[in-house]
Design an enzyme around this catalytic site. Structure first.
Site, mmCIF file in Angstrom:
data_model
loop_
_atom_site.group_PDB
_atom_site.id
_atom_site.type_symbol
_atom_site.label_atom_id
_atom_site.label_comp_id
_atom_site.label_asym_id
_atom_site.label_seq_id
_atom_site.Cartn_x
_atom_site.Cartn_y
_atom_site.Cartn_z
ATOM 1 N N ASN A 118 8.167 -20.391 -0.119
ATOM 2 C CA ASN A 118 8.717 -21.567 -0.796
ATOM 3 C C ASN A 118 9.721 -21.165 -1.867
ATOM 4 O O ASN A 118 9.537 -20.180 -2.573
ATOM 5 C CB ASN A 118 7.589 -22.399 -1.421
ATOM 6 C CG ASN A 118 6.674 -22.962 -0.353
ATOM 7 O OD1 ASN A 118 7.030 -22.955 0.824
ATOM 8 N ND2 ASN A 118 5.504 -23.428 -0.741
ATOM 9 N N HIS A 169 11.660 -15.881 0.149
ATOM 10 C CA HIS A 169 12.915 -16.575 0.459
ATOM 11 C C HIS A 169 13.691 -16.983 -0.790
ATOM 12 O O HIS A 169 14.526 -17.879 -0.739
ATOM 13 C CB HIS A 169 12.633 -17.812 1.336
ATOM 14 C CG HIS A 169 12.114 -17.462 2.701
ATOM 15 N ND1 HIS A 169 11.553 -18.370 3.566
ATOM 16 C CD2 HIS A 169 12.072 -16.269 3.356
ATOM 17 C CE1 HIS A 169 11.191 -17.756 4.690
ATOM 18 N NE2 HIS A 169 11.482 -16.485 4.581
ATOM 19 N N CYS A 171 29.071 -9.832 -6.149
ATOM 20 C CA CYS A 171 30.110 -9.017 -6.795
ATOM 21 C C CYS A 171 29.553 -8.025 -7.812
ATOM 22 O O CYS A 171 30.308 -7.217 -8.354
ATOM 23 C CB CYS A 171 31.153 -9.930 -7.453
ATOM 24 S SG CYS A 171 30.568 -10.706 -8.985
ATOM 25 N N GLY A 227 -0.179 -23.882 5.079
ATOM 26 C CA GLY A 227 0.989 -24.776 5.087
ATOM 27 C C GLY A 227 2.263 -24.152 5.604
ATOM 28 O O GLY A 227 3.335 -24.466 5.106
HETATM 29 P P1 OAD Z 1 7.752 -25.800 7.838
HETATM 30 O O1 OAD Z 1 8.410 -27.073 7.425
HETATM 31 O O2 OAD Z 1 8.258 -25.099 9.039
HETATM 32 O O3 OAD Z 1 6.197 -26.040 8.109
HETATM 33 C C1 OAD Z 1 5.385 -26.696 7.189
HETATM 34 C C2 OAD Z 1 3.962 -26.620 7.683
HETATM 35 O O4 OAD Z 1 3.134 -27.245 6.712
HETATM 36 C C3 OAD Z 1 3.680 -27.305 9.017
HETATM 37 O O5 OAD Z 1 2.949 -26.442 9.859
HETATM 38 C C4 OAD Z 1 2.829 -28.513 8.618
HETATM 39 O O6 OAD Z 1 1.864 -28.836 9.616
HETATM 40 C C5 OAD Z 1 2.149 -27.997 7.372
HETATM 41 N N1 OAD Z 1 1.705 -29.042 6.433
HETATM 42 C C6 OAD Z 1 2.183 -30.271 6.231
HETATM 43 N N2 OAD Z 1 1.530 -30.899 5.251
HETATM 44 C C7 OAD Z 1 0.577 -30.035 4.812
HETATM 45 C C8 OAD Z 1 -0.424 -30.078 3.795
HETATM 46 N N3 OAD Z 1 -0.585 -31.154 3.025
HETATM 47 N N4 OAD Z 1 -1.214 -28.998 3.619
HETATM 48 C C9 OAD Z 1 -1.052 -27.899 4.390
HETATM 49 N N5 OAD Z 1 -0.118 -27.796 5.350
HETATM 50 C C10 OAD Z 1 0.687 -28.836 5.559
HETATM 51 O O7 OAD Z 1 7.777 -24.869 6.549
HETATM 52 P P2 OAD Z 1 7.585 -23.305 6.442
HETATM 53 O O8 OAD Z 1 6.594 -22.798 7.422
HETATM 54 O O9 OAD Z 1 7.397 -23.002 5.012
HETATM 55 O O10 OAD Z 1 13.128 -20.520 5.377
HETATM 56 O O11 OAD Z 1 8.994 -22.802 6.873
HETATM 57 C C11 OAD Z 1 9.244 -21.434 6.818
HETATM 58 C C12 OAD Z 1 10.665 -21.178 6.508
HETATM 59 O O12 OAD Z 1 11.435 -21.840 7.491
HETATM 60 C C13 OAD Z 1 11.151 -21.793 5.209
HETATM 61 O O13 OAD Z 1 10.868 -20.999 4.095
HETATM 62 C C14 OAD Z 1 12.608 -21.861 5.451
HETATM 63 C C15 OAD Z 1 12.637 -22.312 6.889
HETATM 64 O O14 OAD Z 1 13.523 -21.732 7.657
HETATM 65 C C16 OAD Z 1 14.396 -20.337 4.991
HETATM 66 O O15 OAD Z 1 15.088 -21.234 4.554
HETATM 67 C C17 OAD Z 1 14.845 -18.927 5.112
#
Ligand code: OAD
Length: 255
Positions: free
Chosen positions: A105, A122, A134, A197
């Site tokens: 996050n 990230h 730079c 999450g």
């Molecule tokens: P995602 O948006 O891909 O996934 C979020 C996850 O949280 C999903 O599996 C949901 O089911 C889960 N979720 C939703 N509500 C929840 C809750 N209340 N409690 C627990 N889980 C819940 O986000 P990330 O996996 O963080 O990277 O994404 C990974 C990376 O993909 C990000 O950091 C970003 C993106 O590309 C970059 O920008 C480099």
């Protein structure tokens, strides 16, 4: 449905582990009101795919569009507070001081909730730096000290006069080496990973639970949905982390 029995099993695994690593993704901040990365965007941004905006080539093609997208995301995050899940993780770290939080996050709600030494794979949305790296000193640019015409997009780097960008990792970019090394060190000694999450789609974070499993460690997943990590998790706790994590802390108290 996450039964009391499963929560107790998770608490028992935590109790039996000397070194615990936590990997979090956007889901842990959702109950704070921050949409996850893959949630649909609203309003003006609804027609954009965030994965297409979060790249260096998108920024080069249209710096104003990408800068404005991050300003929009900053606005969403600005007044948000940690939720019960962040607080419960901080409480776990107080009880198990060797616990390491690795997050994908770009908000800082873990820190605001009381976690320390958080590894940001990230980057952080609050920071800004030169797009061309730079090497001006300081590397981080405090944009609140700059005045520029926001209609033209990002401010100019105070060192080299070229663009400033948010201090986040974009698709196709290397992760910050210090964060990556710190995460690798934690993984090497970890017997248990809580995976909370995250959709488990983005490397190298997605592979981290496997690193621990290959060494004979265990994984607990907390997520209302199933992900590729669900298949390898020893315990799957289905539900929002803001509900499940406090229940785990309570179960530790009961034992
Ligand atoms: P995602 O948006 O891909 O996934 C979020 C996850 O949280 C999903 O599996 C949901 O089911 C889960 N979720 C939703 N509500 C929840 C809750 N209340 N409690 C627990 N889980 C819940 O986000 P990330 O996996 O963080 O990277 O994404 C990974 C990376 O993909 C990000 O950091 C970003 C993106 O590309 C970059 O920008 C480099």
């Amino acid at each position: 449905m996450t039964t009391p029995n499963l929560i107790q099993k998770a608490a028992a695994l935590i109790r039996d582990s000397q070194n615990i690593t936590v990997l979090t993704g956007a889901g842990v901040s959702r109950e704070s009101g921050i949409p996850t990365f893959r949630d649909a965007l609203d309003g003006l941004w609804a027609r954009f795919n965030p994965q297409e905006l979060a790249t260096a080539s998108a920024f080069m093609a249209n710096p104003k569009l990408v800068w404005d997208f991050y300003e929009y995301r900053r606005d969403i995050m600005r007044d948000k507070s940690p939720n019960a899940g962040h607080f419960a993780l901080a409480e776990l770290q107080r009880r198990y001081p060797s616990l390491v939080v690795i997050t994908q996050n770009i908000d800082e709600l873990h820190e605001q909730g009381g976690s320390t030494g958080v590894i940001h794979l990230h980057g952080r949305i609050a920071g800004n730096k030169c797009f061309y790296n730079c090497q001006g000193d300081p590397t981080m640019v405090d944009v609140s000290l700059l005045s520029w015409d926001k209609e033209n997009g990002p401010p100019a780097c105070p060192h080299c006069g070229r663009w400033v960008r948010p201090d986040v990792v974009w698709f196709g970019e290397m992760l910050p080496p210090a964060a990556l090394n710190a995460a690798a060190e934690a993984l090497q000694v970890s017997e248990l990973m809580l995976v909370i999450g995250t959709s488990g789609l983005v490397m190298p974070a997605a592979d981290m639970p496997m690193v621990i499993k290959r060494r004979g460690g265990k994984a607990i997943e907390i997520n209302p949905d199933d992900t590729p990590i669900s298949d390898i998790a020893d315990i799957k706790l289905s539900g929002p982390s803001g509900e499940i994590l406090p229940r785990i802390v309570e179960a530790l108290d009961e034992a």
